[in-house]
Design an enzyme around this catalytic site. Sequence first.
Site, short mmCIF file in Angstrom:
data_model
loop_
_atom_site.label_atom_id
_atom_site.label_comp_id
_atom_site.label_asym_id
_atom_site.label_seq_id
_atom_site.Cartn_x
_atom_site.Cartn_y
_atom_site.Cartn_z
N TYR A 48 0.85 -1.20 0.00
CA TYR A 48 0.00 0.00 0.00
C TYR A 48 0.89 1.25 0.00
O TYR A 48 0.67 2.19 -0.78
CB TYR A 48 -0.92 -0.03 1.22
N LYS B 198 1.23 4.34 -2.77
CA LYS B 198 0.98 5.76 -2.47
C LYS B 198 2.21 6.61 -2.75
O LYS B 198 2.09 7.78 -3.14
CB LYS B 198 0.49 5.91 -1.03
P1 NAD Z 1 -13.27 3.20 1.09
O1 NAD Z 1 -12.93 1.74 0.93
O2 NAD Z 1 -14.25 3.58 2.13
O3 NAD Z 1 -13.75 3.80 -0.31
C1 NAD Z 1 -13.07 3.51 -1.51
C2 NAD Z 1 -14.06 3.56 -2.65
O4 NAD Z 1 -13.34 3.26 -3.85
C3 NAD Z 1 -15.16 2.50 -2.53
O5 NAD Z 1 -16.43 3.10 -2.73
C4 NAD Z 1 -14.82 1.49 -3.62
O6 NAD Z 1 -15.96 0.85 -4.19
C5 NAD Z 1 -14.12 2.38 -4.65
N1 NAD Z 1 -13.26 1.62 -5.54
C6 NAD Z 1 -12.45 0.58 -5.24
N2 NAD Z 1 -11.86 0.11 -6.35
C7 NAD Z 1 -12.30 0.88 -7.39
C8 NAD Z 1 -12.04 0.88 -8.78
N3 NAD Z 1 -11.23 -0.02 -9.34
N4 NAD Z 1 -12.66 1.81 -9.53
C9 NAD Z 1 -13.51 2.70 -8.98
N5 NAD Z 1 -13.80 2.74 -7.67
C10 NAD Z 1 -13.20 1.84 -6.88
O7 NAD Z 1 -11.85 3.91 1.31
P2 NAD Z 1 -11.48 5.38 1.83
O8 NAD Z 1 -10.91 5.24 3.18
O9 NAD Z 1 -12.59 6.32 1.58
O10 NAD Z 1 -10.25 5.69 0.85
C11 NAD Z 1 -10.33 6.60 -0.24
C12 NAD Z 1 -8.92 6.95 -0.65
O11 NAD Z 1 -8.24 7.54 0.45
C13 NAD Z 1 -8.08 5.75 -1.07
O12 NAD Z 1 -7.25 6.09 -2.15
C14 NAD Z 1 -7.25 5.47 0.16
O13 NAD Z 1 -6.06 4.79 -0.14
C15 NAD Z 1 -7.01 6.87 0.66
N6 NAD Z 1 -6.65 6.97 2.07
C16 NAD Z 1 -7.46 6.45 3.04
C17 NAD Z 1 -7.06 6.56 4.38
C18 NAD Z 1 -7.88 5.99 5.51
O14 NAD Z 1 -7.36 5.92 6.64
N7 NAD Z 1 -9.13 5.59 5.30
C19 NAD Z 1 -5.88 7.21 4.69
C20 NAD Z 1 -5.09 7.73 3.67
C21 NAD Z 1 -5.50 7.61 2.36
#
Ligand code: NAD
Length: 262
Positions: free
Chosen positions: A157, A161
Amino acid sequence: MSNTVENRSIIVTGSGRGIGRSIAEGLAKEGARLVIADIDSVTAEATAAEIRDAGGQAIGIVADVTDRASVKALIARAVAEYGRLDAMFNNAGIAQVKQFNDITEDDWYRVMDINAMGVLICIQEASKQFISQGGGGKIVNTASIAGKQGYEPLAHYSASKFAVVALTQAAARAFGKYKINVNAICPGVVATDMWKLIDKGFKDEGLTNRDNEAFEGFSADILLGRASRPDDLVGVSIFLASEGSDYMTGQSMLVDGGMVLV
Ligand code: NAD
């Protein structure tokens, strides 16, 4: 110079839930016209419907960011609906908590496909659209604190990133001459369903004790004293989609409550 996003046509990938959904709702409240893009058709449509019910403008579209034809169709649909594209938020991503030596080749490719290649494809297709409109346009990628430091047990992961941060810089260099701004947001620990993804696979099977431990562990040292909520990313998203950020490009901004100081 203003920070308004009123009437801007904006796609947010992965906005059926979590951070993307919050960003989309926040932009819609400020008058932007949203495309809710997600691989999950149910959540994409539900989010769009809720935004419309609240008086905003949104359509839900099923799109897979790893599939170029799907991304092309997504952008074409946004342009057909709103006449142009002003900003593309490349937010879709997945995580997997796994010990370093347990990561398989399949795990690696799955995470890199969605988190890194998906962002590459979306930047390419959005930039083509922006150039065809005569230049300008905003690209905002969701990276992570894991794009600034390598984390364990999140090595693949973190690698994905770091790739997002690198793509943000490279695309800023490629498209600066077209006045396209390319920036990234690096959230810290955000309470979303992503933390339900477990090391046995990528299905949502409920939050395990082990994921809870990882979440608590990451949350312990945050200077502002709490894990992030998805709506903590809204303010910076409005800024990065607006005129106010027109002289900013290639940056990956930490919005993490002071978890990482670099
Ligand atoms: P989440 O799992 O709640 O939401 C992710 C969404 O992306 C889901 O609705 C999923 O269906 C969609 N998705 C997955 N694969 C896909 C694809 N191939 N095409 C289109 N849509 C797709 O996750 P989140 O926590 O909201 O994360 C959103 C972003 O933020 C991600 O890039 C994640 O890496 C990043 N992020 C999250 C955190 C955290 O702590 N939650 C921290 C840093 C960064």
